[in-house]
Write a protein that holds these residues in place. Structure first.
Motif, PDB file in Angstrom:
ATOM      1  N   GLY A  83       0.830  -1.209   0.000  1.00 38.60           N
ATOM      2  CA  GLY A  83       0.000   0.000   0.000  1.00 38.60           C
ATOM      3  C   GLY A  83       0.857   1.247   0.000  1.00 38.60           C
ATOM      4  O   GLY A  83       2.090   1.190  -0.136  1.00 38.60           O
ATOM      5  N   THR A  84       0.196   2.380   0.143  1.00 37.66           N
ATOM      6  CA  THR A  84       0.881   3.686   0.130  1.00 37.66           C
ATOM      7  C   THR A  84       0.941   4.226   1.547  1.00 37.66           C
ATOM      8  O   THR A  84      -0.074   4.252   2.255  1.00 37.66           O
ATOM      9  CB  THR A  84       0.151   4.670  -0.792  1.00 37.66           C
ATOM     10  N   TRP A  85       2.128   4.710   1.932  1.00 39.60           N
ATOM     11  CA  TRP A  85       2.372   5.124   3.317  1.00 39.60           C
ATOM     12  C   TRP A  85       3.073   6.476   3.356  1.00 39.60           C
ATOM     13  O   TRP A  85       3.941   6.760   2.527  1.00 39.60           O
ATOM     14  CB  TRP A  85       3.243   4.090   4.033  1.00 39.60           C
ATOM     15  N   ALA A  86       2.682   7.290   4.336  1.00 37.41           N
ATOM     16  CA  ALA A  86       3.406   8.528   4.642  1.00 37.41           C
ATOM     17  C   ALA A  86       4.354   8.205   5.796  1.00 37.41           C
ATOM     18  O   ALA A  86       3.909   7.892   6.898  1.00 37.41           O
ATOM     19  CB  ALA A  86       2.433   9.635   5.037  1.00 37.41           C
ATOM     20  N   VAL A  87       5.658   8.276   5.515  1.00 40.54           N
ATOM     21  CA  VAL A  87       6.671   7.893   6.502  1.00 40.54           C
ATOM     22  C   VAL A  87       7.348   9.165   7.007  1.00 40.54           C
ATOM     23  O   VAL A  87       7.959   9.900   6.226  1.00 40.54           O
ATOM     24  CB  VAL A  87       7.710   6.932   5.899  1.00 40.54           C
ATOM     25  N   SER A  88       7.226   9.416   8.304  1.00 41.44           N
ATOM     26  CA  SER A  88       7.791  10.618   8.900  1.00 41.44           C
ATOM     27  C   SER A  88       8.987  10.273   9.777  1.00 41.44           C
ATOM     28  O   SER A  88       8.991   9.251  10.464  1.00 41.44           O
ATOM     29  CB  SER A  88       6.738  11.343   9.747  1.00 41.44           C
ATOM     30  N   VAL A  89       9.991  11.165   9.739  1.00 44.94           N
ATOM     31  CA  VAL A  89      11.234  10.963  10.485  1.00 44.94           C
ATOM     32  C   VAL A  89      11.530  12.207  11.313  1.00 44.94           C
ATOM     33  O   VAL A  89      11.333  13.336  10.848  1.00 44.94           O
ATOM     34  CB  VAL A  89      12.414  10.684   9.531  1.00 44.94           C
ATOM     35  N   SER A  90      11.988  11.997  12.536  1.00 44.43           N
ATOM     36  CA  SER A  90      12.505  13.069  13.377  1.00 44.43           C
ATOM     37  C   SER A  90      13.788  12.566  14.027  1.00 44.43           C
ATOM     38  O   SER A  90      13.762  11.549  14.731  1.00 44.43           O
ATOM     39  CB  SER A  90      11.469  13.460  14.433  1.00 44.43           C
TER      40      SER A  90
ATOM     41  N   ASN B 128      13.719  16.787  10.470  1.00 44.21           N
ATOM     42  CA  ASN B 128      12.421  16.117  10.371  1.00 44.21           C
ATOM     43  C   ASN B 128      11.803  16.342   9.002  1.00 44.21           C
ATOM     44  O   ASN B 128      12.109  17.315   8.308  1.00 44.21           O
ATOM     45  CB  ASN B 128      11.462  16.557  11.483  1.00 44.21           C
ATOM     46  N   GLY B 129      10.921  15.427   8.616  1.00 47.46           N
ATOM     47  CA  GLY B 129      10.250  15.502   7.319  1.00 47.46           C
ATOM     48  C   GLY B 129       9.498  14.218   7.034  1.00 47.46           C
ATOM     49  O   GLY B 129       9.486  13.284   7.840  1.00 47.46           O
ATOM     50  N   THR B 130       8.875  14.169   5.845  1.00 49.67           N
ATOM     51  CA  THR B 130       8.032  13.034   5.454  1.00 49.67           C
ATOM     52  C   THR B 130       8.246  12.700   3.989  1.00 49.67           C
ATOM     53  O   THR B 130       8.391  13.603   3.150  1.00 49.67           O
ATOM     54  CB  THR B 130       6.544  13.370   5.678  1.00 49.67           C
ATOM     55  N   VAL B 131       8.265  11.396   3.680  1.00 47.37           N
ATOM     56  CA  VAL B 131       8.258  10.933   2.294  1.00 47.37           C
ATOM     57  C   VAL B 131       7.077   9.977   2.119  1.00 47.37           C
ATOM     58  O   VAL B 131       6.594   9.371   3.080  1.00 47.37           O
ATOM     59  CB  VAL B 131       9.574  10.224   1.897  1.00 47.37           C
ATOM     60  N   ILE B 132       6.619   9.834   0.886  1.00 46.38           N
ATOM     61  CA  ILE B 132       5.528   8.910   0.556  1.00 46.38           C
ATOM     62  C   ILE B 132       6.135   7.669  -0.094  1.00 46.38           C
ATOM     63  O   ILE B 132       6.837   7.766  -1.103  1.00 46.38           O
ATOM     64  CB  ILE B 132       4.517   9.561  -0.402  1.00 46.38           C
ATOM     65  N   ILE B 133       5.862   6.491   0.506  1.00 42.95           N
ATOM     66  CA  ILE B 133       6.386   5.231  -0.022  1.00 42.95           C
ATOM     67  C   ILE B 133       5.215   4.366  -0.471  1.00 42.95           C
ATOM     68  O   ILE B 133       4.280   4.127   0.298  1.00 42.95           O
ATOM     69  CB  ILE B 133       7.226   4.476   1.030  1.00 42.95           C
ATOM     70  N   ASN B 134       5.276   3.913  -1.715  1.00 39.69           N
ATOM     71  CA  ASN B 134       4.243   3.050  -2.274  1.00 39.69           C
ATOM     72  C   ASN B 134       4.814   1.638  -2.418  1.00 39.69           C
ATOM     73  O   ASN B 134       5.580   1.355  -3.350  1.00 39.69           O
ATOM     74  CB  ASN B 134       3.780   3.590  -3.625  1.00 39.69           C
ATOM     75  N   ASN B 135       4.446   0.762  -1.496  1.00 41.02           N
ATOM     76  CA  ASN B 135       4.890  -0.635  -1.552  1.00 41.02           C
ATOM     77  C   ASN B 135       3.901  -1.409  -2.416  1.00 41.02           C
ATOM     78  O   ASN B 135       2.808  -1.753  -1.977  1.00 41.02           O
ATOM     79  CB  ASN B 135       4.962  -1.226  -0.150  1.00 41.02           C
ATOM     80  N   SER B 136       4.280  -1.654  -3.653  1.00 42.07           N
ATOM     81  CA  SER B 136       3.406  -2.366  -4.586  1.00 42.07           C
ATOM     82  C   SER B 136       3.803  -3.829  -4.746  1.00 42.07           C
ATOM     83  O   SER B 136       3.382  -4.489  -5.696  1.00 42.07           O
ATOM     84  CB  SER B 136       3.431  -1.662  -5.954  1.00 42.07           C
ATOM     85  N   SER B 137       4.613  -4.337  -3.815  1.00 45.04           N
ATOM     86  CA  SER B 137       5.115  -5.715  -3.938  1.00 45.04           C
ATOM     87  C   SER B 137       4.053  -6.762  -3.624  1.00 45.04           C
ATOM     88  O   SER B 137       4.200  -7.927  -3.979  1.00 45.04           O
ATOM     89  CB  SER B 137       6.313  -5.911  -2.999  1.00 45.04           C
TER      90      SER B 137
ATOM     91  N   SER C  50      12.571   9.340  16.018  1.00 45.42           N
ATOM     92  CA  SER C  50      11.417   8.492  15.731  1.00 45.42           C
ATOM     93  C   SER C  50      11.287   8.284  14.236  1.00 45.42           C
ATOM     94  O   SER C  50      11.667   9.145  13.427  1.00 45.42           O
ATOM     95  CB  SER C  50      10.128   9.111  16.281  1.00 45.42           C
ATOM     96  N   ILE C  51      10.737   7.131  13.881  1.00 42.08           N
ATOM     97  CA  ILE C  51      10.331   6.807  12.515  1.00 42.08           C
ATOM     98  C   ILE C  51       8.931   6.205  12.621  1.00 42.08           C
ATOM     99  O   ILE C  51       8.725   5.221  13.360  1.00 42.08           O
ATOM    100  CB  ILE C  51      11.279   5.800  11.837  1.00 42.08           C
ATOM    101  N   VAL C  52       7.951   6.774  11.920  1.00 40.58           N
ATOM    102  CA  VAL C  52       6.581   6.292  12.018  1.00 40.58           C
ATOM    103  C   VAL C  52       5.895   6.460  10.667  1.00 40.58           C
ATOM    104  O   VAL C  52       6.223   7.393   9.910  1.00 40.58           O
ATOM    105  CB  VAL C  52       5.798   7.055  13.124  1.00 40.58           C
ATOM    106  N   ALA C  53       5.007   5.520  10.348  1.00 42.48           N
ATOM    107  CA  ALA C  53       4.306   5.556   9.042  1.00 42.48           C
ATOM    108  C   ALA C  53       2.799   5.457   9.254  1.00 42.48           C
ATOM    109  O   ALA C  53       2.326   4.760  10.161  1.00 42.48           O
ATOM    110  CB  ALA C  53       4.785   4.417   8.153  1.00 42.48           C
ATOM    111  N   PHE C  54       2.046   6.140   8.369  1.00 36.20           N
ATOM    112  CA  PHE C  54       0.590   6.081   8.386  1.00 36.20           C
ATOM    113  C   PHE C  54       0.081   5.806   6.965  1.00 36.20           C
ATOM    114  O   PHE C  54       0.617   6.341   6.004  1.00 36.20           O
ATOM    115  CB  PHE C  54       0.002   7.401   8.887  1.00 36.20           C
ATOM    116  N   LYS C  55      -0.944   4.981   6.885  1.00 37.89           N
ATOM    117  CA  LYS C  55      -1.507   4.607   5.595  1.00 37.89           C
ATOM    118  C   LYS C  55      -2.224   5.799   4.974  1.00 37.89           C
ATOM    119  O   LYS C  55      -2.924   6.552   5.655  1.00 37.89           O
ATOM    120  CB  LYS C  55      -2.509   3.450   5.778  1.00 37.89           C
ATOM    121  N   VAL C  56      -2.021   5.963   3.670  1.00 41.28           N
ATOM    122  CA  VAL C  56      -2.706   7.027   2.930  1.00 41.28           C
ATOM    123  C   VAL C  56      -3.346   6.410   1.696  1.00 41.28           C
ATOM    124  O   VAL C  56      -2.960   5.346   1.237  1.00 41.28           O
ATOM    125  CB  VAL C  56      -1.736   8.171   2.529  1.00 41.28           C
ATOM    126  N   GLU C  57      -4.354   7.122   1.161  1.00 45.97           N
ATOM    127  CA  GLU C  57      -5.051   6.629  -0.038  1.00 45.97           C
ATOM    128  C   GLU C  57      -4.388   7.212  -1.276  1.00 45.97           C
ATOM    129  O   GLU C  57      -3.901   8.327  -1.273  1.00 45.97           O
ATOM    130  CB  GLU C  57      -6.523   7.028   0.015  1.00 45.97           C
TER     131      GLU C  57
END
Length: 243
Positions: free
Chosen positions: A130-137, A191-200, A236-243
């Motif tokens: 799925g697609t995830w917003a991954v944030s890092v601090s 700190n910041g955020t990237v969008i990762i799309n795991n299509s595997s 911290s490293i944390v991810a949340f599901k996005v559409e």
């Protein structure tokens, strides 16, 4: 000639003569003015009613009259019986099992000002499909005050296990999470955020990498970067599901 003698006396009147014949009729005189009306005579008695005449033809239909006022509401009817229960809908897709996913902070590395490649920090995050917003601090520091008029710019990202020193192609859009330590500061938080799309189609682990430094008047670099260093409690490293 002798003088006239005096007149003698008048003799007796003779008998009356017969009437003369009628003269001719004179012309008709002008018509006189109408006389005034006489008074009205008394009303005569009422005559008997005459017999009824035949019925005349029916006249045209008149226009509709205006609507009357609405009558009172009738009583409420009884409730109908409940209908049969409809079929159960299809089951929706399974959720990810949580509202968010926490990364694993295991490693830490020292990064000097001459680092031009990406280094693996040892920290990572595993994401379901799925697609995830991954944030890092992450805290940036060398545990001492940096020189005045200096900066240390650090770039970080996430890599596949097959290419541990290159940002993953699964990142959708901007792929860097960057921050700077500017003198004379001792600490700063990247700190910041990237969008990762795991299509595997299955879980996939992404390593947290850092490097590609751009520095000026700073030769100390930073220490304990990546979140696993127990001396820092700001990571911290944390991810949340996005559409």
């Amino acid at each position: 000639t002798g003088n006239d003698g005096s007149n003698g006396t008048t003799g007796p009147t003779g008998p009356t003569g017969n009437d003369g014949s009628n003269g001719t009729t004179g012309p008709t005189g002008p018509t006189g003015n109408d006389g005034s009306n006489g008074t009205t005579g008394p009303t005569g008695p009422t005559g008997n009613d005459g017999s009824n005449g035949t019925t005349g033809p029916t006249g045209p239909t008149g226009n509709d009259g205006s609507n009357g006022t609405t009558g009172p509401t009738g009583p409420t009817g009884n409730d109908g019986s409940n209908g049969a229960t409809g079929p159960t809908g299809p089951t929706g897709p399974s959720g990810s099992g949580s509202l968010g996913i926490k990364g694993v902070l295991e490693g830490n590395i020292n990064i000097d000002s001459l680092t031009t490649t990406y280094l693996t920090t040892g920290s990572y995050i595993t994401l379901p499909s799925g697609t995830w917003a991954v944030s890092v601090s992450m805290l940036m520091s060398n545990n001492s005050q940096t020189p005045n008029n200096s900066y240390f710019w650090l770039r970080t990202s996430f890599a596949d296990s097959s290419s541990p020193n290159t940002p993953s192609a699964d990142i959708d859009g901007p792929y860097l999470i960057s921050g700077g330590l500017v003198g004379p500061a001792k600490y700063n938080v990247l700190n910041g955020t990237v969008i990762i799309n795991n299509s595997s189609g299955s879980n996939k682990t992404y390593s947290y990498i850092a490097g590609n430094v751009y520095a000026y008047n700073n030769t100390e670099g930073i220490i304990g970067f990546g979140g696993g260093n127990p001396i820092w409690s700001e990571a911290s490293i944390v991810a949340f599901k996005v559409e």
